[in-house]
Structure formats: C-alpha cells, structure tokens
Scaffold this motif. Structure first.
Motif, short mmCIF file in Angstrom:
data_model
loop_
_atom_site.label_atom_id
_atom_site.label_comp_id
_atom_site.label_asym_id
_atom_site.label_seq_id
_atom_site.Cartn_x
_atom_site.Cartn_y
_atom_site.Cartn_z
N GLU A 19 0.65 -1.24 -0.46
CA GLU A 19 0.06 -0.36 0.08
C GLU A 19 0.75 1.03 0.26
OE1 GLU A 19 0.01 -2.58 2.29
OE2 GLU A 19 -2.21 -3.50 1.06
N LEU A 50 -6.91 7.34 -9.34
CA LEU A 50 -6.91 7.11 -8.34
C LEU A 50 -8.75 6.77 -7.99
CD1 LEU A 50 -4.08 7.67 -5.88
CD2 LEU A 50 -4.44 5.66 -7.08
N THR A 51 -9.08 6.57 -7.58
CA THR A 51 -10.63 6.68 -6.99
C THR A 51 -10.39 7.20 -5.44
OG1 THR A 51 -11.20 4.04 -6.07
CG2 THR A 51 -11.69 4.00 -8.08
N GLU A 65 -9.28 4.98 -3.59
CA GLU A 65 -8.15 4.06 -3.05
C GLU A 65 -6.84 5.70 -2.56
OE1 GLU A 65 -8.09 1.50 -7.40
OE2 GLU A 65 -7.74 3.63 -7.72
N ARG A 118 -7.53 4.78 0.52
CA ARG A 118 -6.79 3.80 2.05
C ARG A 118 -5.31 4.07 1.90
NH1 ARG A 118 -10.18 0.51 -1.03
NH2 ARG A 118 -9.02 0.30 -2.85
N GLN A 119 -4.74 5.02 0.63
CA GLN A 119 -3.69 5.32 0.30
C GLN A 119 -3.05 6.29 1.79
OE1 GLN A 119 -1.87 6.67 -3.50
NE2 GLN A 119 -2.44 4.24 -4.01
#
Ligand code: SAM
Length: 267
Positions: free
Chosen positions: A156, A233-234, A237, A240-241
C-alpha cells in the motif's frame, strides 16, 4: 522546454512549519566546509528561510541573497529574519530560471530541495554557473526516492509513493532526481565534483506524525482534485493510500529515512 515555475510542494502552514525545522547543520552539513566569514552566497529556492539564516550567521559579515518563486515563502522568510534579527540577508521573489543578479557575483550558490521540483533543472544550473565567480562553489541537495526507507514497507505504501511520483512528474519534478547531479554538473563544465548522500530522519513520534500529515496534505488536500481528475485513483483508493500512511505512523518500530543526494562542484 517550459520554464514557468511550477511547484507541487504546496504552501500550507503545515508544510511551511515542516520546512522551518530545517537547519544548515542537519540539511547542509555537506556544504559547511565551504562556508566561511566574508563569502557572498545565493540560496536559491530558499523557502521559509531557516537554512538561509543559518548560512548568514556563518558567513557574516558576508552577504546572503535568497530567492524564491513564492511571495508567501518570502513573506515567511522575512518574518523569521526579523525574529532572528539577522541583518546580512536580502530575500526577494524571483525565478531560478532568470536570476536577477549580475554575472560572477557569488562565491557559493546553494540550492536545497529545489532542483528535483523543476521541469528544467538544466536552465537553473546554467543560471547558477552564470552568477558564480570563477572558482565559485555550487552546492545542491535533492531527494532520491529509490534510496528511501519507509519502515515497515508495504504494498500500500509503495502505491502511495507511486501516486506521489505522478504528482511530482505532472508538475515537471522527479522524486529520483538526486541521482542525476553528477552528469548535470559535468555537462555544465563544473569541476572538482564531489557527490555524497545523507538522510532526513523521521523517527520520533512527533517527527513521524509531522511527515505523515505532510504527505496526507499533499495527497488528500493539495492534489486531491488532480489525482481524481487524472483518474490515477478513485476516492476509495486515495483514502486507502492515506490510511497506509496512518498505519505506518502507528507502527511502534516504524521510521522514515528520506534519502538526499548532495553535490559540491567548482565553476
Ligand atoms: C521543497 S522547497 C525547499 C525550500 C528550502 N530550500 C528548504 O529546504 O527549506 C522548494 C522551494 O523552491 C521554490 N521554487 C520552486 N520553483 C522555483 C523556481 N522556478 N524558482 C525559484 N524558486 C522556486 C518553491 O516555492 C519552494 O519554496
């Protein structure tokens, strides 16, 4: 090639506060042997000026000239200058691509964490050479992500760095630029080139928290729209990062060693 100033680093108070922690002793140890009282120094891309003022103390009664593209950074730098009552520095706004100084003015040109942000570092280095005295010294320090240690690593986090790299590249920068100092200096005819590397360390809880906030602001505030518009990215995402940075920060054995390549050369 484009020479307009573009900069992905951002100017939020959180980011400027991070930069204000920087010192010549920590970030500029490699140039210390080349500084002495009486020298005339240019600090190009000086940011909020904490390193600049340390240089001024060291070269006093020599003069330091410091330039940054951002009026906000120069305002911050002048504020710090008043707080530290340092007389031998002149801060101005301007571009590294067209330095407002005559040929051969400086004994030392210093650029900390500038070149890796630039779309056209070649033009900036040509300007550095122009304003240096014969035998003058140029000194750079730039990031090179391939040397970073963000521990514990994770897939990640690797994805997070991939996004950071894309944002840099979109603005003309290169997070691995530090490794290119040697050929750049050779191509410009500099001699006595010395390369070294060091790390900026983020290991205490406060340091880790500061750098986590820095990169989260970079991704989720300053460049959120760009990241989503480019469809790198969405939203999920991106979240999440950012969460990967939280997980890294919370790990009791974690640290971030940010690799910096350094170069000294003589005109
Ligand atoms: C990462 S900051 C480093 C600031 C300072 N040297 C330090 O290490 O604390 C890079 C700085 O370069 C400035 N900058 C970016 N492009 C520039 C350009 N073309 N000419 C002058 N300054 C520029 C930015 O405004 C920013 O303040």
């Amino acid at each position: 090639m484009a020479t307009r100033a573009e900069y992905s680093g951002g100017y939020s108070s959180l980011i400027i506060d991070q930069f204000k922690q920087r010192t010549l002793a920590t970030q500029g140890a490699f140039v210390l042997p080349h500084l002495r009282p009486g020298l005339t120094v240019l600090d190009c891309g000086c940011g909020p000026g904490s390193i600049t003022l340390d240089i001024a103390d060291l070269v006093h009664p020599g003069q330091v000239f410091a330039l940054d593209y951002s009026t906000l950074q120069i305002k911050q730098a002048r504020l710090l200058q008043r707080q530290r009552a340092t007389a031998n520095v002149t801060f101005i706004t301007g571009s590294a691509y067209a330095l407002p100084y005559p040929d051969g003015q400086f004994d030392v040109v210093f650029a900390h964490a500038l070149l890796y942000h630039l779309r056209n570092p070649v033009q900036a280095v040509a300007e550095f050479r122009r304003v240096l005295k014969p035998d003058g010294i140029v000194a750079f320090r730039d990031a090179c992500h391939t040397g970073d240690m963000m521990i514990p690593d994770s897939p990640e986090l690797a994805a997070t760095w991939d996004t950071i790299s894309k944002v840099f590249a979109h603005h003309g920068g290169n997070i691995n630029f530090g490794a290119q100092h040697m050929p750049l200096l050779r191509d410009h005819g500099f001699r006595d080139i010395t390369i070294s590397c060091s790390y900026d360390m983020f290991a205490s809880a406060t340091e880790k928290d500061g750098i986590r906030h820095y990169w989260q602001t970079f991704l989720a505030t300053d460049h959120r729209d760009l990241i989503l518009e480019q469809q790198w990215l969405t939203k999920a995402e991106l979240a999440r990062q950012c969460a990967a940075l939280d997980a890294w920060c919370a790990h009791p054995a974690g640290f971030f060693a940010r690799a910096r390549c350094e170069a000294i050369a003589r005109r």
